[in-house]
Design a protein around this motif. Structure first.
Motif: not given
Length: 89
Positions: A14-16, A29-35, A47-50, A55-60
């Motif tokens: 879900t974070s991909k 590359r500098q910050n693995r938490r940011k996408l 975590d926000v992306v995931a 939420a989108h999958k559940a709503w669908s």
């Protein structure tokens, strides 16, 4: 069943995907938490992306289940109209 509906969603990958455009996103590359999405340029914490994708999958899925229930009700009403003996008063 009363209360809040609960839908279980598999959190794998879900974070991909970008929650904005749906394309594959990459880690900084500098910050693995940011996408970063190279297509729409959106940058977010993983975590926000995931959470947005879950939420989108559940709503669908919830909307799909709700539509199935509505279609079943319509079919039941159609069958009752075709066979007046089955109508419950």
């Amino acid at each position: 069943m009363d209360g809040i509906p609960v839908v279980f969603v598999d959190p794998k990958r879900t974070s991909k995907l970008c929650p904005i455009c749906g394309n594959r996103i990459q880690e900084y590359r500098q910050n693995r938490r940011k996408l970063l999405c190279t297509d729409c340029g959106k940058s977010m914490d993983r975590d926000v992306v995931a959470s947005m994708n879950i939420a989108h999958k559940a709503w669908s899925r919830f909307n799909m289940l709700e539509m199935i229930q509505v279609k079943r009700s319509i079919l039941l009403l159609r069958n009752q109209c075709r066979n007046p003996a089955m109508m419950m008063w």
